[in-house]
Design a protein around this motif. Sequence first.
Motif, PDB file in Angstrom:
ATOM      1  N   PRO A 172      25.870  19.509  10.408  1.00  0.00           N
ATOM      2  CA  PRO A 172      24.547  18.651  11.161  1.00  0.00           C
ATOM      3  C   PRO A 172      23.240  19.448  10.239  1.00  0.00           C
ATOM      4  CG  PRO A 172      26.610  18.496  12.051  1.00  0.00           C
ATOM      5  CD  PRO A 172      27.172  19.629  11.442  1.00  0.00           C
ATOM      6  N   LEU A 173      23.603  21.378  10.746  1.00  0.00           N
ATOM      7  CA  LEU A 173      22.502  21.988  10.855  1.00  0.00           C
ATOM      8  C   LEU A 173      21.425  21.906   9.463  1.00  0.00           C
ATOM      9  CD1 LEU A 173      20.557  23.858  12.150  1.00  0.00           C
ATOM     10  CD2 LEU A 173      21.857  26.156  11.251  1.00  0.00           C
ATOM     11  N   ALA A 174      22.992  22.197   8.427  1.00  0.00           N
ATOM     12  CA  ALA A 174      21.806  21.561   6.932  1.00  0.00           C
ATOM     13  C   ALA A 174      22.102  20.997   6.085  1.00  0.00           C
ATOM     14  CB  ALA A 174      23.545  22.751   6.157  1.00  0.00           C
ATOM     15  N   TYR A 175      22.235  19.655   6.904  1.00  0.00           N
ATOM     16  CA  TYR A 175      21.730  18.684   6.604  1.00  0.00           C
ATOM     17  C   TYR A 175      20.409  17.771   7.238  1.00  0.00           C
ATOM     18  CZ  TYR A 175      22.009  13.101   5.881  1.00  0.00           C
ATOM     19  OH  TYR A 175      21.431  12.347   5.317  1.00  0.00           O
ATOM     20  N   ALA A 176      20.194  18.421   8.348  1.00  0.00           N
ATOM     21  CA  ALA A 176      19.089  18.574   8.839  1.00  0.00           C
ATOM     22  C   ALA A 176      17.869  19.109   8.592  1.00  0.00           C
ATOM     23  CB  ALA A 176      19.197  18.790  10.463  1.00  0.00           C
ATOM     24  N   ILE A 177      18.689  20.504   8.176  1.00  0.00           N
ATOM     25  CA  ILE A 177      17.405  21.534   7.034  1.00  0.00           C
ATOM     26  C   ILE A 177      16.771  20.298   6.211  1.00  0.00           C
ATOM     27  CG2 ILE A 177      16.734  23.600   6.778  1.00  0.00           C
ATOM     28  CD1 ILE A 177      18.608  24.107   8.720  1.00  0.00           C
ATOM     29  N   ALA A 178      17.528  20.479   5.067  1.00  0.00           N
ATOM     30  CA  ALA A 178      17.763  20.080   3.994  1.00  0.00           C
ATOM     31  C   ALA A 178      16.696  18.341   4.004  1.00  0.00           C
ATOM     32  CB  ALA A 178      18.683  19.704   3.574  1.00  0.00           C
ATOM     33  N   GLN A 179      16.934  17.187   4.967  1.00  0.00           N
ATOM     34  CA  GLN A 179      16.668  15.993   4.727  1.00  0.00           C
ATOM     35  C   GLN A 179      16.014  15.813   5.575  1.00  0.00           C
ATOM     36  OE1 GLN A 179      17.732  14.541   1.915  1.00  0.00           O
ATOM     37  NE2 GLN A 179      19.066  15.718   1.345  1.00  0.00           N
ATOM     38  N   LYS A 180      16.038  16.067   7.020  1.00  0.00           N
ATOM     39  CA  LYS A 180      14.797  15.727   7.892  1.00  0.00           C
ATOM     40  C   LYS A 180      14.065  16.684   8.196  1.00  0.00           C
ATOM     41  CE  LYS A 180      17.514  11.711   7.784  1.00  0.00           C
ATOM     42  NZ  LYS A 180      18.160  10.823   7.571  1.00  0.00           N
ATOM     43  N   SER A 181      14.003  18.171   8.060  1.00  0.00           N
ATOM     44  CA  SER A 181      13.193  19.274   8.400  1.00  0.00           C
ATOM     45  C   SER A 181      11.950  18.799   8.449  1.00  0.00           C
ATOM     46  CB  SER A 181      13.674  20.209   8.388  1.00  0.00           C
ATOM     47  OG  SER A 181      13.903  20.646   7.045  1.00  0.00           O
ATOM     48  N   GLY A 182      11.426  18.433   7.159  1.00  0.00           N
ATOM     49  CA  GLY A 182       9.902  17.822   6.402  1.00  0.00           C
ATOM     50  C   GLY A 182       8.962  19.447   5.925  1.00  0.00           C
ATOM     51  N   ARG A 183       7.911  19.715   6.664  1.00  0.00           N
ATOM     52  CA  ARG A 183       7.178  20.565   6.925  1.00  0.00           C
ATOM     53  C   ARG A 183       7.700  21.935   7.503  1.00  0.00           C
ATOM     54  NH1 ARG A 183       3.516  21.188  10.788  1.00  0.00           N
ATOM     55  NH2 ARG A 183       3.214  19.460  11.980  1.00  0.00           N
ATOM     56  N   TRP A 184       9.214  21.432   8.191  1.00  0.00           N
ATOM     57  CA  TRP A 184       9.185  22.256   9.431  1.00  0.00           C
ATOM     58  C   TRP A 184      10.705  23.121   8.618  1.00  0.00           C
ATOM     59  CZ3 TRP A 184       6.388  23.947  13.286  1.00  0.00           C
ATOM     60  CH2 TRP A 184       5.437  23.252  13.669  1.00  0.00           C
ATOM     61  N   LYS A 185      10.758  23.241   7.282  1.00  0.00           N
ATOM     62  CA  LYS A 185      12.199  23.194   7.048  1.00  0.00           C
ATOM     63  C   LYS A 185      11.947  25.025   6.264  1.00  0.00           C
ATOM     64  CE  LYS A 185      13.389  20.795   2.954  1.00  0.00           C
ATOM     65  NZ  LYS A 185      13.470  20.438   1.841  1.00  0.00           N
ATOM     66  N   ASN A 186      11.388  25.532   5.776  1.00  0.00           N
ATOM     67  CA  ASN A 186      11.245  26.823   5.516  1.00  0.00           C
ATOM     68  C   ASN A 186      11.212  27.625   7.674  1.00  0.00           C
ATOM     69  OD1 ASN A 186      10.548  26.719   3.145  1.00  0.00           O
ATOM     70  ND2 ASN A 186       8.516  26.432   2.972  1.00  0.00           N
ATOM     71  N   LEU A 187      10.289  27.059   8.124  1.00  0.00           N
ATOM     72  CA  LEU A 187      10.704  27.693   9.641  1.00  0.00           C
ATOM     73  C   LEU A 187      12.169  27.994   9.484  1.00  0.00           C
ATOM     74  CD1 LEU A 187       8.935  29.286  11.726  1.00  0.00           C
ATOM     75  CD2 LEU A 187       8.720  26.972  12.689  1.00  0.00           C
ATOM     76  N   LEU A 188      12.897  26.342   9.827  1.00  0.00           N
ATOM     77  CA  LEU A 188      14.305  26.702  10.144  1.00  0.00           C
ATOM     78  C   LEU A 188      15.462  27.724   8.967  1.00  0.00           C
ATOM     79  CD1 LEU A 188      14.664  22.797  10.518  1.00  0.00           C
ATOM     80  CD2 LEU A 188      14.060  24.460  12.095  1.00  0.00           C
ATOM     81  N   LEU A 189      14.664  27.447   8.383  1.00  0.00           N
ATOM     82  CA  LEU A 189      15.446  28.363   7.090  1.00  0.00           C
ATOM     83  C   LEU A 189      15.156  29.602   7.220  1.00  0.00           C
ATOM     84  CD1 LEU A 189      15.459  27.136   3.391  1.00  0.00           C
ATOM     85  CD2 LEU A 189      16.918  27.075   4.667  1.00  0.00           C
ATOM     86  N   LEU A 241      20.007  15.982  -2.908  1.00  0.00           N
ATOM     87  CA  LEU A 241      20.880  15.785  -2.639  1.00  0.00           C
ATOM     88  C   LEU A 241      19.839  14.053  -2.871  1.00  0.00           C
ATOM     89  CD1 LEU A 241      23.205  13.508  -1.930  1.00  0.00           C
ATOM     90  CD2 LEU A 241      22.486  13.719   0.506  1.00  0.00           C
ATOM     91  N   ASP A 242      20.626  12.619  -4.380  1.00  0.00           N
ATOM     92  CA  ASP A 242      18.922  11.879  -4.325  1.00  0.00           C
ATOM     93  C   ASP A 242      18.698  11.226  -3.217  1.00  0.00           C
ATOM     94  OD1 ASP A 242      17.546  10.513  -5.912  1.00  0.00           O
ATOM     95  OD2 ASP A 242      18.828  10.679  -7.368  1.00  0.00           O
ATOM     96  N   HIS A 243      18.260  10.847  -2.673  1.00  0.00           N
ATOM     97  CA  HIS A 243      17.907   9.873  -2.288  1.00  0.00           C
ATOM     98  C   HIS A 243      18.429   7.760  -2.442  1.00  0.00           C
ATOM     99  CE1 HIS A 243      16.448  11.800   1.312  1.00  0.00           C
ATOM    100  NE2 HIS A 243      15.805  12.817   0.725  1.00  0.00           N
ATOM    101  N   ARG A 244      17.798   8.313  -3.881  1.00  0.00           N
ATOM    102  CA  ARG A 244      18.268   6.953  -4.136  1.00  0.00           C
ATOM    103  C   ARG A 244      19.697   6.607  -4.345  1.00  0.00           C
ATOM    104  NH1 ARG A 244      15.311   7.370 -10.011  1.00  0.00           N
ATOM    105  NH2 ARG A 244      16.562  10.183  -8.976  1.00  0.00           N
TER     106      ARG A 244
END
Length: 303
Positions: free
Chosen positions: A107-124, A198-201
């Motif tokens: 769930p953590l990896a999925y949230a960072i990859a798909q739901k974090s938006g501009r916070w992605k780099n900070l979470l990584l 992951l392709d959202h389409r």
Amino acid sequence: MSALAHVPTPSGRATPLPPPRRGRHRLLPYLLLLPGAAWLFVFFAVPLLQLAAASLYDPSGSLSTGYALTWAFSNYPDAVQAYWPHFARSFGYAGIALVLALLMGYPLAYAIAQKSGRWKNLLLVCVVAPMFTSFLVRTLAWKTILSDNGWFVGLLRDVHLLAPDGRLLATPFAVILGLTYNFLPFLVLPLYASLERLDHRLLEAAGDLYANPVQTFRRVTLPLSMPGLIAGTLLFFIPATGDYINAELLGTPNEYMIGNVIDSAFLVRLDYPQGAALSFLLMAAILAVVFGYLRRAGTQEVL
């Protein structure tokens, strides 16, 4: 082909070009591989052969009397008979820690990859930042957190989730918790790499075909993330099985893993034949588990 193979001269005649030197081009890839191959030979193959020879030393020898290569294959069954509970404990602890890491890491990896938006780099950075600190220091920090007089144990006692005389330190729970925490980034990062592509389409297409979120995850998201999942589980499980720091600092001799026995054989008891035999047995067991896992999962999923 003819225009490239001939060069016009002032007289108007075409002079053929010399054929390319194929031998040099064929050797170039091998020359590029030579430094890496030499490094592996000197620092991996040679020590591995020395360890194999040490595992066949006469077990009655010592540093004072000297060891002799007597092809003592009995060192292997003797090591298994003496320390099979430590092997079982190592694989059991690593397996439980892997399950816990998957429950938290996916769930953590999925949230960072798909739901974090501009916070992605900070979470990584937050995932990777603990690795900037020494492995030993991180484990000692958990020893402080789980201590009998610490705030965490006190809180659990106050809410009656832990008996008044209960404890967390020096228990299997503490060792498994340490393994889960210390090796979690090795699972999250490969998973993130797969989920980020992951392709959202495809998810939208699954919804258009009346798939609910559970079906979408099982039929689309999970299969597409399998390369990262397989790589992450291997990167987590292999070092966790051979670890000995967490059991040493967070457990007692009752929680010691096979890594603790190997460490003691080489550095405390100076029993090199047994330590080498245990090392080879651990390596063989891990390889068997890895090959069985890849065979079942499909090696094409890792590519």
